[in-house]
Design an enzyme around this catalytic site. Sequence first.
Site, PDB file in Angstrom:
ATOM      1  N   HIS A  18       0.829  -1.214   0.000  1.00 14.91           N
ATOM      2  CA  HIS A  18       0.000   0.000   0.000  1.00 14.91           C
ATOM      3  C   HIS A  18       0.860   1.260   0.000  1.00 14.91           C
ATOM      4  CE1 HIS A  18      -3.984  -1.870   0.667  1.00 14.91           C
ATOM      5  NE2 HIS A  18      -3.217  -2.864   1.090  1.00 14.91           N
ATOM      6  N   ASP A 115      -5.767   5.961   0.978  1.00 12.61           N
ATOM      7  CA  ASP A 115      -5.676   4.554   0.589  1.00 12.61           C
ATOM      8  C   ASP A 115      -7.062   3.899   0.634  1.00 12.61           C
ATOM      9  OD1 ASP A 115      -3.755   2.109   0.236  1.00 12.61           O
ATOM     10  OD2 ASP A 115      -5.284   1.476   1.678  1.00 12.61           O
TER      11      ASP A 115
HETATM   12 BR1  BUP Z   1       9.925  -8.699  -0.668  1.00 13.80          BR
HETATM   13  C1  BUP Z   1      10.400  -7.097  -1.477  1.00 13.80           C
HETATM   14  N1  BUP Z   1      12.112  -5.612  -2.159  1.00 13.80           N
HETATM   15  O1  BUP Z   1      12.669  -7.565  -1.223  1.00 13.80           O
HETATM   16  P1  BUP Z   1       3.447  -6.054  -3.716  1.00 13.80           P
HETATM   17  C2  BUP Z   1       9.459  -6.204  -1.937  1.00 13.80           C
HETATM   18  N2  BUP Z   1       9.868  -5.018  -2.481  1.00 13.80           N
HETATM   19  O2  BUP Z   1      11.601  -3.676  -3.113  1.00 13.80           O
HETATM   20  P2  BUP Z   1       2.967  -7.261  -1.076  1.00 13.80           P
HETATM   21  C3  BUP Z   1      11.199  -4.721  -2.613  1.00 13.80           C
HETATM   22  O3  BUP Z   1       7.726  -4.043  -2.094  1.00 13.80           O
HETATM   23  P3  BUP Z   1       0.188  -6.593  -1.120  1.00 13.80           P
HETATM   24  C4  BUP Z   1      11.788  -6.798  -1.597  1.00 13.80           C
HETATM   25  O4  BUP Z   1       9.158  -3.936  -5.312  1.00 13.80           O
HETATM   26  C5  BUP Z   1       6.935  -3.847  -4.302  1.00 13.80           C
HETATM   27  O5  BUP Z   1       6.983  -2.504  -4.698  1.00 13.80           O
HETATM   28  C6  BUP Z   1       8.331  -4.445  -4.307  1.00 13.80           C
HETATM   29  O6  BUP Z   1       4.355  -4.934  -3.057  1.00 13.80           O
HETATM   30  C7  BUP Z   1       8.848  -4.046  -2.955  1.00 13.80           C
HETATM   31  O7  BUP Z   1       3.285  -7.184  -2.661  1.00 13.80           O
HETATM   32  C8  BUP Z   1       6.521  -3.925  -2.848  1.00 13.80           C
HETATM   33  O8  BUP Z   1       4.129  -6.674  -4.850  1.00 13.80           O
HETATM   34  C9  BUP Z   1       5.648  -5.132  -2.559  1.00 13.80           C
HETATM   35  O9  BUP Z   1       2.132  -5.422  -4.013  1.00 13.80           O
HETATM   36  O10 BUP Z   1       1.752  -6.349  -0.793  1.00 13.80           O
HETATM   37  O11 BUP Z   1       4.101  -6.739  -0.337  1.00 13.80           O
HETATM   38  O12 BUP Z   1       2.584  -8.668  -0.820  1.00 13.80           O
HETATM   39  O13 BUP Z   1      -0.161  -7.927  -0.548  1.00 13.80           O
HETATM   40  O14 BUP Z   1      -0.495  -5.475  -0.416  1.00 13.80           O
HETATM   41  O15 BUP Z   1       0.072  -6.561  -2.594  1.00 13.80           O
END
Ligand code: BUP
Length: 426
Positions: A18, A115
């Site tokens: 988020h 959000d």
């Molecule tokens: Br793990 C990881 N480095 O090692 P998502 C994640 N990220 O930069 P989530 C890193 O966190 P929801 C790491 O690039 C992305 O922008 C990644 O968001 C960054 O999944 C973010 O992909 C992760 O939407 O959240 O964390 O499971 O369940 O809310 O979608």
Amino acid sequence: DPKLTPHVALLPSAGMGHLTPFLRLAALLTAHDVQVTFITPHPTVSLSESQSLTHLFSSFPQITRKQLRLLPFDDLSANSEDPFYYHFEVIRRSSHLLSPLLTSLSPPLSALVTDMSLASTVIPITDALKLPNYIFFTSSAKMLTLYLSFHVMVPNEMKYFVEISGLEPIPRSWIPPPLLQDTDNLLKMLFHRKWQENDRIKWNSVHAVGPLPPFNLEKSRPLAWLDDQPAQSVLYVSFGSRTAISRDQIRELGDGLVRSSKSFLWVVKDKKVDKEDSSELIDLIGHDLMERIIERGFLVKNWLNQEEVLRHPAVAGFLTHCGWNSITEALWHGVPMLLWPQHGDQKINADLVERIGVGMWAKSWGWGGEAMVVNGEEIAEKVGEMMGNGILRLRAAEVRNDARMAVREGGSSYKRLADLIESWKR
Ligand code: BUP
């Protein structure tokens, strides 16, 4: 002068999934000469959230930081629910602090961007203040359609498919599982405390301003291991910031990656919340498997800069849990995906990626985290199939190009954002 420089406050909620799009929006608005106040609910759940915020404020000193100091609640057990959903509820219960904060800002706000998980909490407050409030939906448009329709549906009537006008029927098994439970839970509350229950709340427009380009353009230190790999050779493996897979599944996944004979870079997580994760890689993986892994794989515990990995020329594929940010980042960089949804909106997201031809979804693997453990042989087979698929790669390159055209000056996303900013000047 608000006619020249609108002042907009952003209010994200818990979890990197988020927070990340809000960081990007803040950077983008700043680049378009909007004055941004970034409200950070405090404390954050994870270390990665507090680090990303520090990074935002040091990169953009012109953004004003305001903290919403959250009140502790003893009656909410942090263990009974996902700690991130728990945090949504704490923010909700601290929301009376928001109105004084918003009215104290100077110059007066042109708008607030909230959000999605806080929409029903914040809408009555901004209505009372007569402050335009924009709900930032941090998932796909398809998920938004489901979100808006779901509260009028009767779970028992959705036997095999969920029918929503304008969409193809959605298999029941793709719906975020907490929504189908009989018992109340926080996710269900978010959907059921419906945004439309109040007559004053009208959905009248959707501004499609994505994709939101990453703002972290400063050169962070590249992973030396990745630099040593040939172009288009490495599979990147990550299940996002808040999914810990079972230890049995970690071992099978490790076995599968080794069997695939591809080089791989794998972010291993043992706990949902990074601060609580103190286990050693060797204990998670075991000595025997670790010895096999070392020849081809590179493991990182918990976190690395994903943006930097996806843009690296050595990376040829992404085994992803299908978080919407991860997907949009992979599309932005033209990286084909092997899709393994773990929870929430991720099956809906996986379907979208498969439809646009940039990923393969092994549907029989189910939700990760189910009692079932997918074995190494199956994983190796699918990794090989995805990495060897030239059509996926070509299509990914096309989508990458489309995404860049959209945000370029004159592109569709650029124009919508410019229109939105213009509307704040009136
Ligand atoms: Br793990 C990881 N480095 O090692 P998502 C994640 N990220 O930069 P989530 C890193 O966190 P929801 C790491 O690039 C992305 O922008 C990644 O968001 C960054 O999944 C973010 O992909 C992760 O939407 O959240 O964390 O499971 O369940 O809310 O979608």
